[in-house]
Design an enzyme around this catalytic site. Structure first.
Site, short mmCIF file in Angstrom:
data_model
loop_
_atom_site.label_atom_id
_atom_site.label_comp_id
_atom_site.label_asym_id
_atom_site.label_seq_id
_atom_site.Cartn_x
_atom_site.Cartn_y
_atom_site.Cartn_z
N GLY A 233 0.77 -1.24 0.00
CA GLY A 233 0.00 0.00 0.00
C GLY A 233 0.80 1.28 0.00
O GLY A 233 0.22 2.37 -0.06
N GLU A 268 4.19 -6.55 1.70
CA GLU A 268 3.77 -6.97 0.35
C GLU A 268 3.70 -5.76 -0.58
O GLU A 268 2.63 -5.42 -1.09
CB GLU A 268 2.38 -7.63 0.43
CG GLU A 268 2.29 -8.85 1.32
CD GLU A 268 0.84 -9.29 1.56
OE1 GLU A 268 -0.10 -8.60 1.11
OE2 GLU A 268 0.66 -10.32 2.20
N PRO A 269 4.80 -5.07 -0.80
CA PRO A 269 4.73 -3.87 -1.63
C PRO A 269 4.69 -4.19 -3.13
O PRO A 269 5.36 -5.11 -3.58
CB PRO A 269 6.04 -3.14 -1.28
CG PRO A 269 6.99 -4.24 -0.97
CD PRO A 269 6.18 -5.37 -0.37
N GLY A 270 3.92 -3.45 -3.85
CA GLY A 270 3.89 -3.59 -5.31
C GLY A 270 4.27 -2.26 -5.94
O GLY A 270 5.36 -2.07 -6.47
N ARG A 271 3.35 -1.30 -5.78
CA ARG A 271 3.49 -0.01 -6.44
C ARG A 271 4.82 0.70 -6.15
O ARG A 271 5.46 1.22 -7.06
CB ARG A 271 2.33 0.90 -5.98
CG ARG A 271 2.19 2.16 -6.78
CD ARG A 271 1.15 3.07 -6.12
NE ARG A 271 -0.07 2.40 -5.77
CZ ARG A 271 -1.14 2.32 -6.54
NH1 ARG A 271 -1.14 2.91 -7.71
NH2 ARG A 271 -2.22 1.68 -6.13
N TYR A 311 -10.21 4.52 -12.09
CA TYR A 311 -10.15 5.22 -10.79
C TYR A 311 -10.09 6.73 -10.92
O TYR A 311 -9.92 7.42 -9.91
CB TYR A 311 -8.88 4.80 -10.01
CG TYR A 311 -8.61 3.33 -9.95
CD1 TYR A 311 -9.45 2.47 -9.24
CD2 TYR A 311 -7.50 2.78 -10.57
CE1 TYR A 311 -9.18 1.12 -9.18
CE2 TYR A 311 -7.23 1.43 -10.51
CZ TYR A 311 -8.07 0.61 -9.81
OH TYR A 311 -7.81 -0.73 -9.74
N CYS A 338 -13.69 2.82 -28.01
CA CYS A 338 -15.07 3.32 -28.13
C CYS A 338 -15.74 3.42 -26.76
O CYS A 338 -16.70 2.70 -26.46
CB CYS A 338 -15.86 2.42 -29.04
SG CYS A 338 -15.04 2.28 -30.62
N GLU A 339 -15.20 4.26 -25.93
CA GLU A 339 -15.76 4.51 -24.60
C GLU A 339 -15.41 5.96 -24.25
O GLU A 339 -14.27 6.37 -24.46
CB GLU A 339 -15.06 3.64 -23.52
CG GLU A 339 -15.19 2.16 -23.69
CD GLU A 339 -16.39 1.56 -22.98
OE1 GLU A 339 -17.10 2.28 -22.25
OE2 GLU A 339 -16.60 0.36 -23.18
N TYR A 367 0.34 -1.77 -12.00
CA TYR A 367 -1.07 -1.79 -12.42
C TYR A 367 -1.26 -1.13 -13.78
O TYR A 367 -2.29 -0.53 -14.05
CB TYR A 367 -1.97 -1.15 -11.35
CG TYR A 367 -1.72 -1.72 -9.97
CD1 TYR A 367 -2.13 -3.02 -9.67
CD2 TYR A 367 -1.02 -1.01 -9.00
CE1 TYR A 367 -1.86 -3.58 -8.43
CE2 TYR A 367 -0.74 -1.56 -7.76
CZ TYR A 367 -1.17 -2.84 -7.48
OH TYR A 367 -0.91 -3.39 -6.25
N1 LLP Z 1 -1.20 -7.08 -0.60
C1 LLP Z 1 -2.52 -7.24 -0.85
C2 LLP Z 1 -3.27 -8.22 -0.09
C3 LLP Z 1 -3.15 -6.44 -1.84
O1 LLP Z 1 -4.44 -6.58 -2.05
C4 LLP Z 1 -2.38 -5.49 -2.56
C5 LLP Z 1 -3.00 -4.65 -3.58
C6 LLP Z 1 -1.01 -5.39 -2.28
C7 LLP Z 1 -0.46 -6.20 -1.29
C8 LLP Z 1 -0.10 -4.44 -3.00
O2 LLP Z 1 -0.46 -3.12 -2.81
P1 LLP Z 1 0.49 -1.93 -3.31
O3 LLP Z 1 1.77 -1.96 -2.50
O4 LLP Z 1 0.80 -2.14 -4.75
O5 LLP Z 1 -0.30 -0.71 -3.08
N2 LLP Z 1 -5.26 -1.46 -9.31
C9 LLP Z 1 -5.13 -0.45 -8.29
C10 LLP Z 1 -4.44 -0.98 -7.05
C11 LLP Z 1 -5.14 -2.18 -6.47
C12 LLP Z 1 -4.37 -2.78 -5.34
C13 LLP Z 1 -4.91 -4.10 -4.97
N3 LLP Z 1 -4.23 -4.73 -3.90
C14 LLP Z 1 -4.40 0.75 -8.86
O6 LLP Z 1 -4.12 0.75 -10.06
O7 LLP Z 1 -4.17 1.72 -8.16
#
Ligand code: LLP
Length: 404
Positions: A233, A268-271, A311, A338-339, A367
């Site tokens: 997050g 659990e970082p992604g972004r 979003y 087409c949206e 994402y």
């Molecule tokens: N762990 C869990 C259980 C999650 O559901 C998520 C993201 C993460 C970790 C990773 O979160 P991050 O560090 O990337 O914020 N599609 C949306 C974001 C959806 C996130 C879903 N869950 C966007 O484009 O902003």
């Protein structure tokens, strides 16, 4: 990314060259930025050396995940497909956690066979299902229970997950019931309390609040969790304001928490690992004036980058060549789909643009490609990894043959 001699470059490669060689739209990732992000993340939390499980959903490119793995990261997966990709990228199953509210029996069984670190369960029914499958396989499975701490992450409502109206995790009462259930089970080894309150969080305070809530519950139930999985997050800057989560403050809050609850922290970082590593190079197909607006019609659409349509997210757009003249017009950058929601951003004072010019949509490493689709039968973009002046194709552009 920098302008050198008025040309936009990602590491040592100009956007112009990328387009010429690989076509548009194309996703490009900077290896050096990726390395910098991972090092920065590790440095900020080094005092308790957390297990960092990269959230595969944010970027599912197996070659990129392979690079991430080389820095010692594990993976957070939410489906059998993601688990397969993580394993294919060489991530050690003992560094993989499986989250998600709707894991099927097949997925649970697969995860058990792969001997992953943790299955983080999100309901009583799921715990019972894990128990049933584990018993059949005559195994004892390490699980976590995801708590819904009812904490407002103060982020977009669509990506908020930790409030009681959200479908994720279980509330305190069910959490206590489930802990008691696990204690009695012979096939479940309860190891972890997990949470994830939302995504693109820019203020550390919701995290601080969440830690206080977890702390209170752990004290109440008097159970020693080996792992505390705090989810991901961590927010990044998408605009020119340079806002991002203050890791230091989050770090202090965790250190304080660990004093009363010694345990291994999982993130659990992604972004924040991949978000600002990626750009989407696109070409202006047409410029269209209507009575009210000037539309810049790009060859990238919402099927390539869904975040603005889904979003209302805004991504910066930069011209590939820094021309001297600014346009006085207001441009609305749209895609060819087409949206009516197929639009990226409206900008004033952008550099003067002409048809066939190139632009770069920024901060799309997370994402971006992972949310893309084939809507309107549009082949998915190529993905390129840039290391200095080297370009590696890490996924080929889809062909019409793949689709039709
Ligand atoms: N762990 C869990 C259980 C999650 O559901 C998520 C993201 C993460 C970790 C990773 O979160 P991050 O560090 O990337 O914020 N599609 C949306 C974001 C959806 C996130 C879903 N869950 C966007 O484009 O902003």
């Amino acid at each position: 990314m920098k302008y050198i001699n008025k040309k936009l470059k990602i590491e040592g490669v100009s956007v112009e060259n990328i387009a010429k060689k690989y076509g548009t739209p194309s996703y490009c990732y900077s290896f050096n930025k990726l390395k910098e992000n991972i090092k920065d993340f590790k440095k900020n939390f080094k005092s308790f050396s957390p297990l960092i499980c990269f959230a595969i959903k944010s970027n599912t490119n197996v070659n990129l995940i392979r690079e991430i793995k080389k820095f010692g990261l594990g993976a957070d997966v939410v489906s059998m497909g993601e688990l397969m990709i993580a394993i294919k990228a060489g991530i050690n199953p003992k560094k993989i956690v499986f989250s998600g509210i709707g894991k099927t029996s097949k997925e649970i069984s697969f995860a058990i066979d792969k001997k992953i670190l943790l299955i983080n369960a999100e309901s009583e029914s799921e715990i019972r299902e894990i128990d049933r499958i584990a018993k059949l396989k005559k195994k004892k499975i390490q699980v976590g229970i995801r708590l819904n701490p009812n904490t407002d992450a103060k982020t977009l409502s669509q990506i908020s997950t930790g409030k009681k109206e959200n479908k994720f995790g279980v509330n305190e009462k069910s959490f206590i019931t489930l802990v008691n259930y696990c204690k009695k089970s012979r096939n479940i080894d309860l190891k972890c309390l997990s949470v994830h309150i939302g995504s693109q969080i820019l203020n550390y305070k919701p995290y601080e609040k969440m830690l206080k809530i977890i702390s209170k519950i752990i004290k109440k139930i008097n159970f020693k969790f080996e792992y505390i999985d705090l989810g991901g997050g961590m927010g990044i800057s998408y605009n020119f304001k340079n806002e991002k989560l203050n890791y230091q403050k989050y770090n202090f809050a965790i250190i304080k928490f660990l004093k009363s609850h010694p345990s291994k922290i999982i993130f659990e970082p992604g972004r924040c690992i991949v978000g600002n590593t990626g750009i989407l190079v696109s070409k202006v197909i047409y410029i269209k004036k209507s009575e009210k607006k000037n539309f810049i019609i790009l060859d990238a659409g919402m099927n390539d980058l869904m975040r603005p349509a889904l979003y209302g997210a805004e991504h910066k757009i930069l011209p590939s060549i820094m021309k001297n003249q600014n346009s006085k017009k207001i441009y609305e950058f749209v895609g060819p789909i087409c949206e009516s929601t197929d639009k990226f951003i409206t900008l004033k004072n952008f550099k003067k643009l002409e048809e066939k010019d190139l632009v770069t949509i920024c901060d799309v490493g997370a994402y971006g490609m992972s949310l893309s689709s084939n809507y309107n039968i549009r082949p998915k973009s190529a993905e390129l990894l840039i290391k200095g002046s080297k370009i590696k194709v890490i996924r080929k552009r889809q062909s019409y043959k793949d689709l039709i």
